[in-house]
Design a protein around this motif. Structure first.
Motif, PDB file in Angstrom:
ATOM      1  N   THR A  51       0.669  -1.006  -0.297  1.00 47.47           N
ATOM      2  CA  THR A  51       0.171   0.137   0.174  1.00 47.47           C
ATOM      3  C   THR A  51       0.855   0.991  -0.299  1.00 47.47           C
ATOM      4  O   THR A  51       0.400   2.267  -0.350  1.00 47.47           O
ATOM      5  CB  THR A  51      -1.100   0.000   0.988  1.00 47.47           C
ATOM      6  OG1 THR A  51      -1.936  -1.082   1.564  1.00 47.47           O
ATOM      7  CG2 THR A  51      -1.527   1.432   1.409  1.00 47.47           C
ATOM      8  N   CYS A  52       2.140   1.540   0.691  1.00 47.92           N
ATOM      9  CA  CYS A  52       2.284   2.010   1.300  1.00 47.92           C
ATOM     10  C   CYS A  52       3.955   2.626  -0.247  1.00 47.92           C
ATOM     11  O   CYS A  52       3.976   3.911  -0.900  1.00 47.92           O
ATOM     12  CB  CYS A  52       3.812   2.832   2.477  1.00 47.92           C
ATOM     13  SG  CYS A  52       2.440   2.686   3.869  1.00 47.92           S
ATOM     14  N   VAL A  53       4.208   1.571  -0.710  1.00 43.64           N
ATOM     15  CA  VAL A  53       4.687   1.223  -2.073  1.00 43.64           C
ATOM     16  C   VAL A  53       4.024   2.446  -3.767  1.00 43.64           C
ATOM     17  O   VAL A  53       4.569   2.764  -4.174  1.00 43.64           O
ATOM     18  CB  VAL A  53       5.316   0.554  -2.666  1.00 43.64           C
ATOM     19  CG1 VAL A  53       5.705  -0.219  -3.842  1.00 43.64           C
ATOM     20  CG2 VAL A  53       6.653  -0.504  -2.006  1.00 43.64           C
ATOM     21  N   SER A  58       9.231   7.276  -1.523  1.00 49.05           N
ATOM     22  CA  SER A  58      10.371   6.014  -1.258  1.00 49.05           C
ATOM     23  C   SER A  58       9.742   5.763   0.171  1.00 49.05           C
ATOM     24  O   SER A  58       8.993   6.292   0.454  1.00 49.05           O
ATOM     25  CB  SER A  58      11.291   7.063  -0.837  1.00 49.05           C
ATOM     26  OG  SER A  58      11.893   8.163  -0.074  1.00 49.05           O
ATOM     27  N   LEU A  59      10.205   4.564   0.183  1.00 47.77           N
ATOM     28  CA  LEU A  59       9.682   4.140   1.878  1.00 47.77           C
ATOM     29  C   LEU A  59      10.735   3.168   2.659  1.00 47.77           C
ATOM     30  O   LEU A  59      12.111   2.316   1.450  1.00 47.77           O
ATOM     31  CB  LEU A  59       8.746   3.008   0.840  1.00 47.77           C
ATOM     32  CG  LEU A  59       8.395   2.004   2.338  1.00 47.77           C
ATOM     33  CD1 LEU A  59       7.310   2.768   3.342  1.00 47.77           C
ATOM     34  CD2 LEU A  59       6.885   0.975   1.745  1.00 47.77           C
ATOM     35  N   THR A  88      13.548  -7.911  -1.044  1.00 47.10           N
ATOM     36  CA  THR A  88      14.403  -8.123  -1.655  1.00 47.10           C
ATOM     37  C   THR A  88      14.225  -7.281  -3.064  1.00 47.10           C
ATOM     38  O   THR A  88      15.515  -6.958  -3.550  1.00 47.10           O
ATOM     39  CB  THR A  88      15.359  -8.920  -1.005  1.00 47.10           C
ATOM     40  OG1 THR A  88      15.241  -9.516   0.195  1.00 47.10           O
ATOM     41  CG2 THR A  88      16.977  -8.690  -1.769  1.00 47.10           C
ATOM     42  N   ALA A  89      14.081  -7.987  -3.907  1.00 42.99           N
ATOM     43  CA  ALA A  89      13.641  -8.169  -5.567  1.00 42.99           C
ATOM     44  C   ALA A  89      13.052  -6.307  -5.476  1.00 42.99           C
ATOM     45  O   ALA A  89      13.606  -5.948  -6.239  1.00 42.99           O
ATOM     46  CB  ALA A  89      13.143  -8.716  -5.925  1.00 42.99           C
ATOM     47  N   PHE A  90      12.160  -6.228  -4.745  1.00 44.01           N
ATOM     48  CA  PHE A  90      12.129  -5.027  -4.494  1.00 44.01           C
ATOM     49  C   PHE A  90      12.956  -3.424  -4.618  1.00 44.01           C
ATOM     50  O   PHE A  90      12.850  -2.696  -5.086  1.00 44.01           O
ATOM     51  CB  PHE A  90      10.788  -4.032  -3.677  1.00 44.01           C
ATOM     52  CG  PHE A  90       9.242  -4.726  -4.173  1.00 44.01           C
ATOM     53  CD1 PHE A  90       8.911  -5.566  -4.985  1.00 44.01           C
ATOM     54  CD2 PHE A  90       8.062  -4.999  -3.591  1.00 44.01           C
ATOM     55  CE1 PHE A  90       7.441  -5.667  -5.666  1.00 44.01           C
ATOM     56  CE2 PHE A  90       6.952  -5.018  -3.398  1.00 44.01           C
ATOM     57  CZ  PHE A  90       6.852  -6.074  -4.749  1.00 44.01           C
TER      58      PHE A  90
END
Length: 92
Positions: A51-53, A58-59, A88-90
């Motif tokens: 949701t935040c992404v 940025s997060l 990790t991929a994100f």
């Protein structure tokens, strides 16, 4: 007593309430499940990050590493390892 949906309940409180869209919820489930599998649920933390992404430029996240929860509570029906691999991929 009238049974209210979460949307109706949220509209009746005196403070802001945010909710994840159904499409984003389904995307979270699809990311952590193998194709045609329906047994694993994404954690609330993973849903919060999704949701935040979608809302933030940025997060920074903390505590999403390894095969356990940060506080060590028992998990059932979740794939923490898969979620952490996706995060990790994100980050790349």
């Amino acid at each position: 007593m009238e049974r209210l949906s979460i949307v109706k309940r949220a509209s009746r409180v005196d403070f802001p309430v945010g909710m994840q869209s159904r499409a984003l919820y389904k995307a979270g489930r699809q990311l952590v499940n193998k194709p045609k599998a329906d047994s694993v649920e994404a954690t609330t933390g993973f849903h919060a990050i999704l949701t935040c992404v979608s809302l933030c430029q940025s997060l920074s996240v903390f505590g999403f590493k390894g095969a356990e929860t940060l506080d060590g509570h028992e998990l059932r029906g979740h794939s923490i390892g898969k979620e952490h691999a996706i995060l990790t991929a994100f980050a790349r």
